[in-house]
Write an enzyme that holds these catalytic residues in place. Structure first.
Site, PDB file in Angstrom:
ATOM      1  N   PRO A   1       1.289   3.646   0.888  1.00 35.25           N
ATOM      2  CA  PRO A   1       0.587   2.408   0.898  1.00 35.25           C
ATOM      3  C   PRO A   1      -0.088   2.197   2.388  1.00 35.25           C
ATOM      4  O   PRO A   1       0.193   1.269   3.051  1.00 35.25           O
ATOM      5  CB  PRO A   1       1.493   1.401   0.521  1.00 35.25           C
ATOM      6  CG  PRO A   1       2.739   1.981   0.770  1.00 35.25           C
ATOM      7  CD  PRO A   1       2.610   3.333   0.733  1.00 35.25           C
ATOM      8  N   CYS A   2      -1.149   2.949   2.972  1.00 36.02           N
ATOM      9  CA  CYS A   2      -1.537   2.686   4.296  1.00 36.02           C
ATOM     10  C   CYS A   2      -2.131   1.580   4.167  1.00 36.02           C
ATOM     11  O   CYS A   2      -2.555   0.999   5.370  1.00 36.02           O
ATOM     12  CB  CYS A   2      -2.540   4.133   4.675  1.00 36.02           C
ATOM     13  SG  CYS A   2      -3.813   4.204   3.264  1.00 36.02           S
ATOM     14  N   HIS A   3      -2.624   0.851   3.155  1.00 39.09           N
ATOM     15  CA  HIS A   3      -3.358  -0.379   3.075  1.00 39.09           C
ATOM     16  C   HIS A   3      -2.359  -1.471   3.872  1.00 39.09           C
ATOM     17  O   HIS A   3      -2.873  -2.575   4.081  1.00 39.09           O
ATOM     18  CB  HIS A   3      -3.743  -1.025   1.789  1.00 39.09           C
ATOM     19  CG  HIS A   3      -2.793  -0.871   0.771  1.00 39.09           C
ATOM     20  ND1 HIS A   3      -2.243   0.349  -0.051  1.00 39.09           N
ATOM     21  CD2 HIS A   3      -2.058  -1.883   0.211  1.00 39.09           C
ATOM     22  CE1 HIS A   3      -1.545  -0.095  -0.774  1.00 39.09           C
ATOM     23  NE2 HIS A   3      -1.137  -1.386  -0.693  1.00 39.09           N
TER      24      HIS A   3
END
Length: 155
Positions: free
Chosen positions: A119-121
């Site tokens: 989850p780089c978001h």
């Protein structure tokens, strides 16, 4: 030598996502990819989990992942995987964890080969949303954060 690469695609609220499997691990998420090769048991499991994530039934993926890249790239991906659903950290927070600069962490986030699942978001700039390498850029990042109930940060 690498084994066969298989791709299975799913239409999601953020576009058609292709999950790429090689040698028993998910190695990449590609926007706009089409199915290629037979659907393996792992790809079927990954598609179910991705669908459940977007249906609000799954908060943490349980899949074998393999991140190509340096030890640093893998350390940043591990740090992103540890961020709980609906929560965020800054590039600086992760930089402290891995002993690097926030800019280096930002570059590693941008090079994340398995977005959404890793989850780089959930990683933001100190005073901005930061970037997002998937299709739609920051708008997609915002959509993913809203999906996770982290939208309060965006007001």
């Amino acid at each position: 030598m690498a084994g066969a690469v298989h791709i299975a695609a799913l239409v999601t609220p953020v576009g058609q996502l292709g999950l790429v499997e090689e040698d028993g691990a998910i190695i990449k998420v590609i926007w706009g990819a089409e199915d290629r090769g037979p659907r393996t048991a792992l790809l079927n499991k990954a598609l179910r989990q991705l669908a459940d994530y977007f249906d609000g039934k799954l908060e943490r993926f349980d899949l074998p992942l393999r991140v190509a890249g340096s030890d640093f790239q893998r350390a940043v991906c591990d740090a992103m995987l540890a961020i709980p659903f609906g929560e965020t950290l800054t590039y600086g927070d992760i930089a402290q964890q891995v002993g690097a600069s926030a800019q280096a962490v930002g570059n590693a986030c941008g090079a994340n080969p398995i977005p959404v699942i890793i989850p780089c978001h959930r990683v933001l700039g100190a005073s901005s949303l930061g970037g997002f390498s998937g299709d739609g850029g920051v708008e997609t990042k915002v959509a993913l954060l809203r999906h996770e109930g982290a939208a309060g940060l965006l007001i």
